[in-house]
Design a protein around this motif. Structure first.
Motif, PDB file in Angstrom:
ATOM      1  N   VAL A  29      -6.621   5.645   3.568  1.00 47.21           N
ATOM      2  CA  VAL A  29      -5.824   5.455   2.358  1.00 47.21           C
ATOM      3  C   VAL A  29      -5.863   3.978   1.966  1.00 47.21           C
ATOM      4  O   VAL A  29      -5.817   3.098   2.819  1.00 47.21           O
ATOM      5  CB  VAL A  29      -4.363   5.914   2.589  1.00 47.21           C
ATOM      6  CG1 VAL A  29      -3.444   5.480   1.463  1.00 47.21           C
ATOM      7  CG2 VAL A  29      -4.307   7.422   2.756  1.00 47.21           C
ATOM      8  N   HIS A  30      -5.949   3.757   0.663  1.00 50.36           N
ATOM      9  CA  HIS A  30      -5.909   2.396   0.119  1.00 50.36           C
ATOM     10  C   HIS A  30      -4.575   2.209  -0.588  1.00 50.36           C
ATOM     11  O   HIS A  30      -4.166   3.048  -1.384  1.00 50.36           O
ATOM     12  CB  HIS A  30      -7.063   2.185  -0.862  1.00 50.36           C
ATOM     13  CG  HIS A  30      -7.009   0.866  -1.564  1.00 50.36           C
ATOM     14  ND1 HIS A  30      -7.274  -0.322  -0.927  1.00 50.36           N
ATOM     15  CD2 HIS A  30      -6.701   0.553  -2.843  1.00 50.36           C
ATOM     16  CE1 HIS A  30      -7.145  -1.313  -1.794  1.00 50.36           C
ATOM     17  NE2 HIS A  30      -6.784  -0.802  -2.956  1.00 50.36           N
ATOM     18  N   ARG A  31      -3.914   1.106  -0.284  1.00 49.01           N
ATOM     19  CA  ARG A  31      -2.639   0.759  -0.913  1.00 49.01           C
ATOM     20  C   ARG A  31      -2.883  -0.417  -1.844  1.00 49.01           C
ATOM     21  O   ARG A  31      -3.407  -1.441  -1.417  1.00 49.01           O
ATOM     22  CB  ARG A  31      -1.623   0.367   0.160  1.00 49.01           C
ATOM     23  CG  ARG A  31      -0.271  -0.030  -0.368  1.00 49.01           C
ATOM     24  CD  ARG A  31       0.618  -0.493   0.801  1.00 49.01           C
ATOM     25  NE  ARG A  31       1.962  -0.766   0.380  1.00 49.01           N
ATOM     26  CZ  ARG A  31       2.374  -1.931  -0.128  1.00 49.01           C
ATOM     27  NH1 ARG A  31       1.531  -2.940  -0.251  1.00 49.01           N
ATOM     28  NH2 ARG A  31       3.631  -2.091  -0.498  1.00 49.01           N
ATOM     29  N   GLU A  32      -2.498  -0.253  -3.098  1.00 50.97           N
ATOM     30  CA  GLU A  32      -2.682  -1.335  -4.063  1.00 50.97           C
ATOM     31  C   GLU A  32      -1.361  -1.654  -4.741  1.00 50.97           C
ATOM     32  O   GLU A  32      -0.800  -0.827  -5.466  1.00 50.97           O
ATOM     33  CB  GLU A  32      -3.719  -0.961  -5.118  1.00 50.97           C
ATOM     34  CG  GLU A  32      -4.027  -2.105  -6.052  1.00 50.97           C
ATOM     35  CD  GLU A  32      -5.197  -1.816  -6.962  1.00 50.97           C
ATOM     36  OE1 GLU A  32      -5.360  -2.568  -7.937  1.00 50.97           O
ATOM     37  OE2 GLU A  32      -5.941  -0.861  -6.718  1.00 50.97           O
ATOM     38  N   ALA A  33      -0.863  -2.868  -4.491  1.00 52.28           N
ATOM     39  CA  ALA A  33       0.383  -3.320  -5.101  1.00 52.28           C
ATOM     40  C   ALA A  33       0.058  -4.007  -6.424  1.00 52.28           C
ATOM     41  O   ALA A  33      -0.763  -4.924  -6.464  1.00 52.28           O
ATOM     42  CB  ALA A  33       1.116  -4.271  -4.166  1.00 52.28           C
ATOM     43  N   GLN A  34       0.701  -3.551  -7.479  1.00 52.02           N
ATOM     44  CA  GLN A  34       0.506  -4.139  -8.812  1.00 52.02           C
ATOM     45  C   GLN A  34       1.559  -5.230  -9.012  1.00 52.02           C
ATOM     46  O   GLN A  34       2.730  -5.022  -8.715  1.00 52.02           O
ATOM     47  CB  GLN A  34       0.673  -3.067  -9.899  1.00 52.02           C
ATOM     48  CG  GLN A  34      -0.206  -1.853  -9.722  1.00 52.02           C
ATOM     49  CD  GLN A  34      -1.663  -2.166  -9.970  1.00 52.02           C
ATOM     50  OE1 GLN A  34      -2.017  -3.064 -10.718  1.00 52.02           O
ATOM     51  NE2 GLN A  34      -2.527  -1.404  -9.310  1.00 52.02           N
ATOM     52  N   PRO A  35       1.146  -6.388  -9.535  1.00 52.87           N
ATOM     53  CA  PRO A  35       2.105  -7.484  -9.752  1.00 52.87           C
ATOM     54  C   PRO A  35       2.915  -7.263 -11.032  1.00 52.87           C
ATOM     55  O   PRO A  35       2.762  -7.961 -12.026  1.00 52.87           O
ATOM     56  CB  PRO A  35       1.203  -8.720  -9.856  1.00 52.87           C
ATOM     57  CG  PRO A  35      -0.079  -8.175 -10.423  1.00 52.87           C
ATOM     58  CD  PRO A  35      -0.214  -6.774  -9.875  1.00 52.87           C
ATOM     59  N   THR A  36       3.771  -6.264 -11.007  1.00 57.41           N
ATOM     60  CA  THR A  36       4.614  -5.954 -12.168  1.00 57.41           C
ATOM     61  C   THR A  36       6.070  -6.052 -11.762  1.00 57.41           C
ATOM     62  O   THR A  36       6.401  -6.179 -10.591  1.00 57.41           O
ATOM     63  CB  THR A  36       4.322  -4.524 -12.675  1.00 57.41           C
ATOM     64  OG1 THR A  36       4.592  -3.606 -11.620  1.00 57.41           O
ATOM     65  CG2 THR A  36       2.888  -4.371 -13.144  1.00 57.41           C
ATOM     66  N   ASN A  37       6.928  -5.994 -12.744  1.00 59.63           N
ATOM     67  CA  ASN A  37       8.358  -6.013 -12.483  1.00 59.63           C
ATOM     68  C   ASN A  37       8.969  -4.775 -13.114  1.00 59.63           C
ATOM     69  O   ASN A  37       8.976  -4.668 -14.331  1.00 59.63           O
ATOM     70  CB  ASN A  37       9.003  -7.276 -13.046  1.00 59.63           C
ATOM     71  CG  ASN A  37      10.424  -7.463 -12.550  1.00 59.63           C
ATOM     72  OD1 ASN A  37      10.865  -6.748 -11.671  1.00 59.63           O
ATOM     73  ND2 ASN A  37      11.135  -8.406 -13.144  1.00 59.63           N
ATOM     74  N   PRO A  38       9.451  -3.808 -12.361  1.00 64.60           N
ATOM     75  CA  PRO A  38       9.506  -3.774 -10.893  1.00 64.60           C
ATOM     76  C   PRO A  38       8.117  -3.573 -10.299  1.00 64.60           C
ATOM     77  O   PRO A  38       7.209  -3.101 -10.988  1.00 64.60           O
ATOM     78  CB  PRO A  38      10.402  -2.568 -10.607  1.00 64.60           C
ATOM     79  CG  PRO A  38      10.224  -1.677 -11.773  1.00 64.60           C
ATOM     80  CD  PRO A  38       9.989  -2.578 -12.953  1.00 64.60           C
ATOM     81  N   PRO A  39       7.953  -3.915  -9.021  1.00 60.19           N
ATOM     82  CA  PRO A  39       6.643  -3.763  -8.380  1.00 60.19           C
ATOM     83  C   PRO A  39       6.172  -2.313  -8.414  1.00 60.19           C
ATOM     84  O   PRO A  39       6.965  -1.385  -8.311  1.00 60.19           O
ATOM     85  CB  PRO A  39       6.887  -4.212  -6.939  1.00 60.19           C
ATOM     86  CG  PRO A  39       8.150  -4.995  -6.975  1.00 60.19           C
ATOM     87  CD  PRO A  39       8.950  -4.464  -8.118  1.00 60.19           C
ATOM     88  N   ARG A  40       4.883  -2.145  -8.569  1.00 61.33           N
ATOM     89  CA  ARG A  40       4.282  -0.810  -8.576  1.00 61.33           C
ATOM     90  C   ARG A  40       3.234  -0.767  -7.470  1.00 61.33           C
ATOM     91  O   ARG A  40       2.401  -1.658  -7.357  1.00 61.33           O
ATOM     92  CB  ARG A  40       3.619  -0.545  -9.919  1.00 61.33           C
ATOM     93  CG  ARG A  40       2.879   0.762  -9.966  1.00 61.33           C
ATOM     94  CD  ARG A  40       2.133   0.932 -11.269  1.00 61.33           C
ATOM     95  NE  ARG A  40       1.255   2.079 -11.171  1.00 61.33           N
ATOM     96  CZ  ARG A  40       1.200   3.044 -12.046  1.00 61.33           C
ATOM     97  NH1 ARG A  40       1.956   2.995 -13.118  1.00 61.33           N
ATOM     98  NH2 ARG A  40       0.370   4.057 -11.879  1.00 61.33           N
ATOM     99  N   VAL A  41       3.290   0.281  -6.670  1.00 62.85           N
ATOM    100  CA  VAL A  41       2.332   0.459  -5.584  1.00 62.85           C
ATOM    101  C   VAL A  41       1.653   1.811  -5.770  1.00 62.85           C
ATOM    102  O   VAL A  41       2.320   2.836  -5.911  1.00 62.85           O
ATOM    103  CB  VAL A  41       3.003   0.388  -4.196  1.00 62.85           C
ATOM    104  CG1 VAL A  41       1.984   0.608  -3.092  1.00 62.85           C
ATOM    105  CG2 VAL A  41       3.705  -0.949  -4.017  1.00 62.85           C
ATOM    106  N   ASP A  42       0.329   1.786  -5.813  1.00 64.22           N
ATOM    107  CA  ASP A  42      -0.457   3.005  -5.938  1.00 64.22           C
ATOM    108  C   ASP A  42      -1.193   3.263  -4.628  1.00 64.22           C
ATOM    109  O   ASP A  42      -1.662   2.339  -3.971  1.00 64.22           O
ATOM    110  CB  ASP A  42      -1.495   2.874  -7.064  1.00 64.22           C
ATOM    111  CG  ASP A  42      -0.859   2.812  -8.431  1.00 64.22           C
ATOM    112  OD1 ASP A  42      -0.003   3.663  -8.722  1.00 64.22           O
ATOM    113  OD2 ASP A  42      -1.227   1.914  -9.214  1.00 64.22           O
TER     114      ASP A  42
END
Length: 127
Positions: free
Chosen positions: A73-86
């Motif tokens: 599995v790949h975890r990708e955290a998006q630098p948004t507010n609130p944080p988004r993790v896909d």
């Protein structure tokens, strides 16, 4: 089943083989459902949690960490507010999930036979 990688033999039947924990992560209830849930594409944590009915937030988090560590599995955290993790499957995760999907489909298709076998067993009163 033995495979050679960098002159190391892996044998899941051997007590100390490092493939055992990975096999457990993949074939355990939550690991197999997480892999299956991600087969159709990336999902956010809560989307995946809603897809896998009955899994707790803590268990899903632990499962995803284990599968990420195993390279499935790949975890990708998006630098948004609130944080988004896909979360998405890696190529190895996709291959693993496809093979697992075949097993899931077999079990689902054969459930009438399984239920009948369980009924017969239970009728015998053996435990």
């Amino acid at each position: 089943m033995e495979t050679r990688s960098q002159d190391v033999e892996f044998n899941v039947f051997a007590r100390g083989c490092p493939s055992r924990p990975t096999l457990e992560h993949v074939t355990g209830r939550w690991g197999s459902l997480a892999l299956g849930g991600l087969m159709e594409g990336p999902l956010r944590f809560n989307e995946l949690r809603r897809r896998i009915e009955g899994i707790s937030e803590k268990m899903l988090s632990q499962t995803l960490h284990a599968l990420e560590r195993d390279g499935l599995v790949h975890r990708e955290a998006q630098p948004t507010n609130p944080p988004r993790v896909d979360y998405s499957l890696t190529p190895l995760g996709q291959e693993t999930a496809e093979r697992l999907r075949a097993l899931i489909e077999l079990v689902e298709q054969r459930m009438p036979q399984v239920i009948e076998a369980q009924r017969r067993y239970d009728a015998r009163g053996e435990r």
